[in-house]
Design an enzyme around this catalytic site. Structure first.
Site, PDB file in Angstrom:
ATOM      1  N   CYS A 146       2.061  -1.995 -15.061  1.00 36.68           N
ATOM      2  CA  CYS A 146       2.032  -2.083 -16.507  1.00 36.68           C
ATOM      3  C   CYS A 146       0.596  -1.936 -17.000  1.00 36.68           C
ATOM      4  O   CYS A 146      -0.331  -2.470 -16.404  1.00 36.68           O
ATOM      5  CB  CYS A 146       2.595  -3.384 -17.070  1.00 36.68           C
ATOM      6  SG  CYS A 146       4.306  -3.663 -16.647  1.00 36.68           S
ATOM      7  N   ARG A 179      -0.361   3.321 -14.488  1.00 34.42           N
ATOM      8  CA  ARG A 179      -0.009   1.959 -14.076  1.00 34.42           C
ATOM      9  C   ARG A 179       1.491   1.685 -14.201  1.00 34.42           C
ATOM     10  O   ARG A 179       1.973   0.624 -13.791  1.00 34.42           O
ATOM     11  CB  ARG A 179      -0.767   0.947 -14.929  1.00 34.42           C
ATOM     12  CG  ARG A 179      -2.262   1.079 -14.848  1.00 34.42           C
ATOM     13  CD  ARG A 179      -2.933   0.081 -15.751  1.00 34.42           C
ATOM     14  NE  ARG A 179      -2.748  -1.282 -15.290  1.00 34.42           N
ATOM     15  CZ  ARG A 179      -3.564  -1.904 -14.460  1.00 34.42           C
ATOM     16  NH1 ARG A 179      -4.628  -1.301 -14.006  1.00 34.42           N
ATOM     17  NH2 ARG A 179      -3.318  -3.139 -14.080  1.00 34.42           N
ATOM     18  N   TRP A 193       5.946  -0.815 -16.025  1.00 37.29           N
ATOM     19  CA  TRP A 193       6.536  -0.641 -14.697  1.00 37.29           C
ATOM     20  C   TRP A 193       7.522  -1.800 -14.571  1.00 37.29           C
ATOM     21  O   TRP A 193       7.124  -2.962 -14.499  1.00 37.29           O
ATOM     22  CB  TRP A 193       5.464  -0.709 -13.617  1.00 37.29           C
ATOM     23  CG  TRP A 193       5.981  -0.383 -12.256  1.00 37.29           C
ATOM     24  CD1 TRP A 193       6.141   0.848 -11.717  1.00 37.29           C
ATOM     25  CD2 TRP A 193       6.396  -1.310 -11.254  1.00 37.29           C
ATOM     26  NE1 TRP A 193       6.632   0.758 -10.447  1.00 37.29           N
ATOM     27  CE2 TRP A 193       6.805  -0.557 -10.129  1.00 37.29           C
ATOM     28  CE3 TRP A 193       6.471  -2.697 -11.188  1.00 37.29           C
ATOM     29  CZ2 TRP A 193       7.276  -1.145  -8.965  1.00 37.29           C
ATOM     30  CZ3 TRP A 193       6.944  -3.294 -10.030  1.00 37.29           C
ATOM     31  CH2 TRP A 193       7.341  -2.510  -8.932  1.00 37.29           C
ATOM     32  N   ASN A 228       1.370  -7.900 -18.875  1.00 31.14           N
ATOM     33  CA  ASN A 228       1.358  -7.272 -17.549  1.00 31.14           C
ATOM     34  C   ASN A 228       1.376  -8.402 -16.533  1.00 31.14           C
ATOM     35  O   ASN A 228       0.464  -9.224 -16.509  1.00 31.14           O
ATOM     36  CB  ASN A 228       0.082  -6.426 -17.388  1.00 31.14           C
ATOM     37  CG  ASN A 228      -0.142  -5.994 -15.949  1.00 31.14           C
ATOM     38  OD1 ASN A 228       0.806  -5.875 -15.167  1.00 31.14           O
ATOM     39  ND2 ASN A 228      -1.383  -5.754 -15.581  1.00 31.14           N
ATOM     40  N   GLY A 229       2.415  -8.463 -15.717  1.00 29.58           N
ATOM     41  CA  GLY A 229       2.497  -9.523 -14.707  1.00 29.58           C
ATOM     42  C   GLY A 229       3.913 -10.051 -14.615  1.00 29.58           C
ATOM     43  O   GLY A 229       4.861  -9.409 -15.085  1.00 29.58           O
ATOM     44  N   GLU A 259      -0.988   8.022   7.257  1.00 31.42           N
ATOM     45  CA  GLU A 259      -1.415   8.333   5.888  1.00 31.42           C
ATOM     46  C   GLU A 259      -0.798   9.659   5.411  1.00 31.42           C
ATOM     47  O   GLU A 259      -0.346   9.762   4.272  1.00 31.42           O
ATOM     48  CB  GLU A 259      -2.952   8.356   5.843  1.00 31.42           C
ATOM     49  CG  GLU A 259      -3.576   8.768   4.534  1.00 31.42           C
ATOM     50  CD  GLU A 259      -3.218   7.888   3.341  1.00 31.42           C
ATOM     51  OE1 GLU A 259      -2.587   6.835   3.521  1.00 31.42           O
ATOM     52  OE2 GLU A 259      -3.521   8.298   2.219  1.00 31.42           O
ATOM     53  N   LYS A 310       1.635   9.953   2.184  1.00 31.90           N
ATOM     54  CA  LYS A 310       1.307  10.847   1.068  1.00 31.90           C
ATOM     55  C   LYS A 310       2.494  11.741   0.738  1.00 31.90           C
ATOM     56  O   LYS A 310       2.859  11.922  -0.398  1.00 31.90           O
ATOM     57  CB  LYS A 310       0.090  11.690   1.473  1.00 31.90           C
ATOM     58  CG  LYS A 310      -0.921  11.936   0.464  1.00 31.90           C
ATOM     59  CD  LYS A 310      -1.925  10.831   0.246  1.00 31.90           C
ATOM     60  CE  LYS A 310      -1.346   9.484  -0.069  1.00 31.90           C
ATOM     61  NZ  LYS A 310      -2.271   8.424  -0.138  1.00 31.90           N
ATOM     62  N   GLU A 342       5.604   9.677  -0.780  1.00 31.31           N
ATOM     63  CA  GLU A 342       5.485   9.070  -2.109  1.00 31.31           C
ATOM     64  C   GLU A 342       5.458  10.094  -3.244  1.00 31.31           C
ATOM     65  O   GLU A 342       5.889   9.798  -4.344  1.00 31.31           O
ATOM     66  CB  GLU A 342       4.291   8.116  -2.198  1.00 31.31           C
ATOM     67  CG  GLU A 342       2.940   8.769  -2.252  1.00 31.31           C
ATOM     68  CD  GLU A 342       1.798   7.772  -2.431  1.00 31.31           C
ATOM     69  OE1 GLU A 342       1.951   6.792  -3.157  1.00 31.31           O
ATOM     70  OE2 GLU A 342       0.729   8.012  -1.827  1.00 31.31           O
ATOM     71  N   HIS A 385       9.782   7.194  22.664  1.00 31.11           N
ATOM     72  CA  HIS A 385      10.513   5.925  22.660  1.00 31.11           C
ATOM     73  C   HIS A 385      11.528   5.860  21.518  1.00 31.11           C
ATOM     74  O   HIS A 385      11.941   4.771  21.129  1.00 31.11           O
ATOM     75  CB  HIS A 385       9.519   4.757  22.571  1.00 31.11           C
ATOM     76  CG  HIS A 385       8.572   4.706  23.721  1.00 31.11           C
ATOM     77  ND1 HIS A 385       8.967   4.332  24.992  1.00 31.11           N
ATOM     78  CD2 HIS A 385       7.263   5.038  23.821  1.00 31.11           C
ATOM     79  CE1 HIS A 385       7.939   4.413  25.811  1.00 31.11           C
ATOM     80  NE2 HIS A 385       6.888   4.843  25.124  1.00 31.11           N
ATOM     81  N   LYS A 392       0.141   2.754  -9.970  1.00 32.95           N
ATOM     82  CA  LYS A 392      -1.130   2.825  -9.264  1.00 32.95           C
ATOM     83  C   LYS A 392      -1.604   1.458  -8.801  1.00 32.95           C
ATOM     84  O   LYS A 392      -2.139   1.295  -7.723  1.00 32.95           O
ATOM     85  CB  LYS A 392      -2.160   3.436 -10.211  1.00 32.95           C
ATOM     86  CG  LYS A 392      -3.530   3.658  -9.608  1.00 32.95           C
ATOM     87  CD  LYS A 392      -3.505   4.834  -8.687  1.00 32.95           C
ATOM     88  CE  LYS A 392      -4.821   5.048  -7.979  1.00 32.95           C
ATOM     89  NZ  LYS A 392      -4.626   5.864  -6.766  1.00 32.95           N
TER      90      LYS A 392
END
Ligand code: M6R
Length: 614
Positions: A2, A27, A73, A99-100, A487, A491, A494, A510, A609
């Protein structure tokens, strides 16, 4: 998660808020909304992005000089118009952006419902503003006092700004756990509030970072007054922002992500500047001085981080152990914080975070601090919560990273961690002078080597066309390139929504090997290093089962190209710092595949983000 923004001044608040929301959209982008006071306090909100909000209410918003805005968000309640912020109090005299998360909102809601409060949304934030309204009415106190009392009773994280119809020359703000910056305009009677400095920098460089459990009264006449939760006055400290407007604009690129990938030669060089000078045998992170000796004496280093920052931590584990012989453990912050970890006297915790706001990493820091550990923060965002919660630390100086996928922040984190390893190894005498020189010279050549990889952009785009429609991808690497495989997979998944897994190459046999068939693309990071022969065997295992191999190899390699379907050649460097080079083609591969699939790479679905909720 948010983004919040607020304006108080003499200009049209709507314009400032909309522009600010666009800057903060990274955000969260489930919904957007604003509240403005002209004569009335009116709210305009809409599911979707800021553009949807603008289109829906074009020409319908009043010319107020004060207002608040929010980009969401979703946590409590699905993304829709009703759950979008701002939210009214029951008498519609107050509006809040938040926000929270308020953890005890349910019990507060039930109490308020018994008193007759009715709620329109499913959000904890609407409960918060009704609660403040209720306190103000019962105690017949000022709004800021009601906010302060409410804060003593709510559990959770918040950054809030409240607008009151009865006092259009004032905004009330408060924070705990979620960030809030107050910008002071040139005339001193204009104020900008936001979750980060990006909506502010265009207007002013003078900012105050609100601290946890502080309430700020921002008033056109009296300026900024801050009290803590015990009602004790605090003196605001005015910082000067070190950020330019160009850094938060796309600069001719289609997406921030691509701009940020291409910025890496510069961001890595900026991160090293003055900190690493091979010819002077100099490696120094100026932010780690008082506690450098704790690091030298550490029996163990614990790294806590999430996502891409955790991958940077994995590279650091290999590097620090190799060159300093200090044992390193790398922990997901979200696991560490809930498992009563053993922290011994003499342990040092490195907390890595681009945003400096990740809730799990912050909580891990608090836990480790309470157990007596020294915390060194490695953050990108200056003045962020993690930077301030740490005893000392080093900034990565990558500049604002707006794309949700971390790219330049990752390579800058690696750069700081390499410098840290070198300064520590030098002090501990665990590397020779020649090794130090070799590594630091190689580090200095990295910006140029990244440029050489970026020149392969068209080639990587061509490979991407062949794989844009697959459903799965596997990424393999060994040694220092194992975290690069993780990584690369993160990438891709997402931003393109293709399922991708990263593995240490030898682990493939395995289990994951069962997935290999002619449909399965496998990206193998197979640069020439101490595990070169071993990774060749892994490539052969994939080829024997008809998997398609895209290999990242060292320039001039003659062997691997004869075995695989595609090669991406990167310049040679010391194997320990190869991740700074080998991660770049994987960023480009993900970018192109995602673009070809029609994805918005800067704002992938369901993500934000800055993850300020656990
Ligand atoms: O701001 P942080 O570095 O603490 O964020 C951690 C993760 O949320 C972040 O790295 C995330 O995994 C990125 N979207 C990856 O590209």
């Amino acid at each position: 998660m948010c983004g919040i923004v607020a304006y108080l001044g003499e200009n049209n608040a709507y314009d400032v808020l909309i522009k600010g929301l666009k800057r903060l959209e990274y955000r969260g982008y489930d919904s957007a909304g604003i509240a403005l006071i002209d004569k009335d306090l009116s709210i305009f909100k809409k599911q979707g992005k800021v553009n949807d909000l603008e289109t829906t209410f074009s020409g319908k918003t009043p010319h107020g000089k004060v207002g608040i805005g929010h980009t969401r968000w979703a946590t409590h309640g699905e993304p829709n118009d009703v759950n979008a912020h701002p939210h009214y109090s029951s008498d519609k005299n107050l509006a809040i952006i938040h926000n929270g998360i308020i953890e005890n909102y349910d019990s507060i809601k039930k109490e308020l419902q018994q008193k007759g409060h009715q709620f329109l949304s499913e959000t904890d934030s609407e409960v918060f503003i009704h609660f403040i309204e209720d306190i103000q009415k019962n105690n017949k106190c000022s709004l800021d006092e009601a906010v302060r009392i409410a804060l003593t009773k709510v559990v959770g994280a918040y950054a809030i700004v409240i607008l009151s119809k009865d006092n259009p020359d004032q905004l009330i703000a408060a924070r705990k756990g979620s960030p809030l910056v107050i910008g002071i305009g040139a005339e001193n009677n204009e104020f900008f509030l936001a979750s980060d400095a990006t909506p502010i920098v265009e207007y002013t460089k003078n900012v105050v970072y609100l601290n946890d459990e502080e309430v700020a009264i921002i008033d056109k006449t009296t300026g900024i007054n801050i009290k803590n939760i015990e009602a004790i006055e605090q003196s605001p400290y005015v910082h000067t922002l070190d950020m330019e407007l160009e850094a938060i604009e796309k600069g001719g690129f289609d997406y921030f992500m691509l701009k940020e990938i291409f910025e890496q030669p510069r961001s890595v060089a900026d991160c090293m500047r003055g900190r690493l000078i091979s010819e002077k045998e100099h490696a120094l992170l100026g932010g780690i001085r008082k506690h450098f000796n704790d690091l030298v004496e550490a029996k163990r280093i614990i790294i806590v981080a999430c996502g891409t920052s955790w991958h940077a931590g994995l590279v650091a584990e290999y590097v620090i152990e190799e060159f300093t012989r200090t044992p390193v453990e790398v922990e997901y912050a979200s696991e560490f914080r809930y498992r009563n970890p053993i922290i011994n006297k003499g342990d040092v915790v490195l907390a890595i975070s681009q945003s400096g706001e990740t809730a799990d990493t912050l909580a891990a820091i608090e836990l480790a601090k309470n157990k007596g550990a020294i915390i060194l923060g490695i953050c990108n965002v200056v003045g962020s919560s993690i930077a301030r919660a740490s005893h000392e630390g080093a900034y990565t100086h990558a500049g604002p990273e707006i794309g949700v996928a971390s790219t330049k922040a990752f390579t800058a984190q690696l750069t700081v961690l390499y410098i840290l390893a070198l300064m520590l190894a030098k002090e501990k005498n665990t590397i020779t002078k020649n090794q130090f020189l070799e590594l630091s010279r190689q580090m200095e050549s990295i910006p140029d080597k990244i440029k050489q990889v970026l020149d392969l952009n068209d080639e990587i785009e061509k490979i991407s066309t062949l794989y844009k429609d697959v459903r799965n991808f596997l990424y393999l690497g060994r040694g220092y390139n194992f975290p690069v495989a993780l990584e690369g997979a993160l990438k891709l998944k997402e931003i393109s929504y293709i399922h991708a897994e990263g593995y240490p190459a030898a682990e493939m046999k395995h289990g994951p090997i069962a997935l290999i068939d002619k449909e399965m693309p496998v990206v193998v990071i197979a640069t020439r290093d101490s595990s070169y022969d071993k990774i060749i065997s892994n490539i052969q295992e994939v080829k024997a089962r008809q998997g398609k191999v895209i290999a990242v190899v060292t320039k001039g390699d003659a062997l691997i190209p004869s075995m695989v379907d595609h090669v991406i050649e990167v310049p040679p460097t010391h194997e320990a710092i190869m991740p700074l080079v080998s991660s770049i083609p994987l960023q480009l591969l993900s970018y192109h595949i995602a673009i070809m699939r029609g994805c918005n790479v800067d704002q992938p679905r369901n993500l934000a983000k800055s993850v300020t909720v656990e």
